[in-house]
Write an enzyme that holds these catalytic residues in place. Sequence first.
Site, short mmCIF file in Angstrom:
data_model
loop_
_atom_site.label_atom_id
_atom_site.label_comp_id
_atom_site.label_asym_id
_atom_site.label_seq_id
_atom_site.Cartn_x
_atom_site.Cartn_y
_atom_site.Cartn_z
N LYS A 14 0.82 -1.22 0.00
CA LYS A 14 0.00 0.00 0.00
C LYS A 14 0.85 1.26 0.00
O LYS A 14 0.40 2.31 -0.44
CB LYS A 14 -0.97 0.00 1.18
CG LYS A 14 -1.89 -1.21 1.25
CD LYS A 14 -2.60 -1.46 -0.05
CE LYS A 14 -3.63 -2.59 -0.02
NZ LYS A 14 -3.15 -3.90 0.43
N TYR A 64 -12.27 -14.42 3.71
CA TYR A 64 -11.17 -13.48 3.95
C TYR A 64 -10.73 -13.57 5.42
O TYR A 64 -11.55 -13.55 6.33
CB TYR A 64 -11.64 -12.05 3.65
CG TYR A 64 -10.63 -10.99 4.03
CD1 TYR A 64 -9.63 -10.61 3.15
CD2 TYR A 64 -10.68 -10.38 5.29
CE1 TYR A 64 -8.68 -9.66 3.52
CE2 TYR A 64 -9.74 -9.43 5.66
CZ TYR A 64 -8.75 -9.07 4.77
OH TYR A 64 -7.82 -8.13 5.13
N TYR A 80 -2.69 -12.59 3.53
CA TYR A 80 -2.39 -12.33 2.12
C TYR A 80 -1.23 -13.18 1.59
O TYR A 80 -1.44 -14.12 0.82
CB TYR A 80 -2.06 -10.84 1.92
CG TYR A 80 -3.21 -9.90 2.15
CD1 TYR A 80 -4.12 -9.63 1.13
CD2 TYR A 80 -3.40 -9.28 3.38
CE1 TYR A 80 -5.19 -8.77 1.33
CE2 TYR A 80 -4.46 -8.41 3.59
CZ TYR A 80 -5.35 -8.16 2.56
OH TYR A 80 -6.40 -7.30 2.76
C1 LIG Z 1 -3.86 -5.09 0.38
C2 LIG Z 1 -2.93 -6.23 0.35
C3 LIG Z 1 -2.85 -7.09 -0.77
C4 LIG Z 1 -3.78 -7.04 -1.93
O1 LIG Z 1 -3.73 -5.88 -2.68
P1 LIG Z 1 -5.06 -5.36 -3.39
O2 LIG Z 1 -4.61 -4.19 -4.13
O3 LIG Z 1 -6.04 -5.06 -2.29
O4 LIG Z 1 -5.58 -6.45 -4.27
C5 LIG Z 1 -1.91 -8.09 -0.76
N1 LIG Z 1 -1.10 -8.27 0.29
C6 LIG Z 1 -1.15 -7.48 1.38
C7 LIG Z 1 -0.23 -7.77 2.50
C8 LIG Z 1 -2.06 -6.43 1.44
O5 LIG Z 1 -2.10 -5.66 2.54
#
Ligand SMILES: *Cc1c(COP(=O)(O)O)cnc(C)c1O
Length: 333
Positions: free
Chosen positions: A49, A263, A289
Site C-alpha cells: 500500500k 477473507y 495475504y
Molecule cells: C492489500 C494487500 C494485498 C492485496 O492488494 P489489493 O490491491 O487489495 O488487491 C496483498 N497483500 C497485502 C499484504 C495487502 O495488505
Amino acid sequence: MQLDAFERLSLAHLPTPIEPLPHLTTALGGPQILVKRDDCTGLAFGGNKTRKLEYAMAAALAESADCVITAGGLQSNHVRQTAAAAAKLGLHCVLVLDRNVPDRDEDYARTGNMLLDRLLGAEVHIEPAGVDRTAVMEDLARRQRSEGRTPYIIPTGASYPIGALGLVNCALEFDQQAKEQDLAIDAVVHASGSGGTQAGLIAGCLAAGGRTRVIGIDIDADLEAVRSAVTEIADETLSLLGISTNDLKDHVDIRGGYGGPAYGLPTEAMHDAILRAARMEGLLLDPVYSGKAFAGLIDLVERGAFEPTETVLFLHTGGLPALFAYRALFDED
Ligand SMILES: *Cc1c(COP(=O)(O)O)cnc(C)c1O
C-alpha cells in the site's frame, strides 16, 4: 506511457530487492522462484500500500487536503500504512474499521495492525461487519468539513486508478531490475484482494512490453468479485496512462481455491506455506495475504503450471504485523 505525468511523493524505500529462494526452488522441483521484497517498502513495517499511497497522498495534497479518510478491516495493512503516511505528512487521519473477520480472539482486535493504527495517532472508528464503508467515510468527511478541515477519501485498499499507479511503478521497477540482473521474469504471482495491486501490475507489465504474465491469487474467497474489481481498475488505469488494449480480459488471470472459507480465516495450506518459507528461507509471510498467495504458488508449481526452465517472481506484498494478531495459530509450532 505517461507515468511521470502524475504527481508522486517519495514514501517508500525503492527499489525493493529481488532475492532468490534457492531451497524452495529445489524442494519444489519447478521453475526458479524469486521474491520481490515489497514487504520492505519501509513505511511503518511496509507493504504494497505504500506504493499506492505515493500517488494517493500526492493527489490528496494537490486538492489541498489536511485530512485523509480511509477504510478497511480491523487488521487492514492499508489503513496502517495510510496512518503512517498521514503522520509523516502532517495530515489528520480518520479510519473506518469494520469487524469483517468473525470469531477471532482478543489479539485480533488489540494487537498487530490495530495497535499500530493507534500508535500512529489515527482517529479510529470501529463499525460492525457488513457496514457500508463508503457511506460511513462520506459521513465522516462531512463531519470533518464542519470542523473546518479539508478531507480526502481514499477508497478501501487505495484500489482506484490513482493508487494502482504505484503498482505500475512496481512493474516498471522489476522490469528494469530484470534487465540489470539478466533475468527473464516469465510470471509474477501475488495476493489479490481489492484489486488495485493486480490492476496496476497488469497495466505496468503491458507498458513494459508484455513479456511477464501476472497471476493473482484470490485471498478474498470471492473469485468473481476480485476479477471484476481487477478488470475495472485495470481498464481505468490503462486509460489514465493512454494505453489501449482490446484484449484486457485475456490478461486478467486470477486463481481461486486458496482463500479458504472467507477473507482472513486460516487454511492449512497457508499455515504450511508460512512454516516452509520461514524455516527454509528465513522469509516471513502473513496469514491473510502473502501466506495464502504463497500456498497458491506452491500448488500451481506442483500442478505443473510453469515450465522448469521458467522464472517466477513472487511479489511479497507485506502484511507482517498481522502475524501477531494470529498468535494462537502458531502457538503449537
Ligand atoms: C492489500 C494487500 C494485498 C492485496 O492488494 P489489493 O490491491 O487489495 O488487491 C496483498 N497483500 C497485502 C499484504 C495487502 O495488505
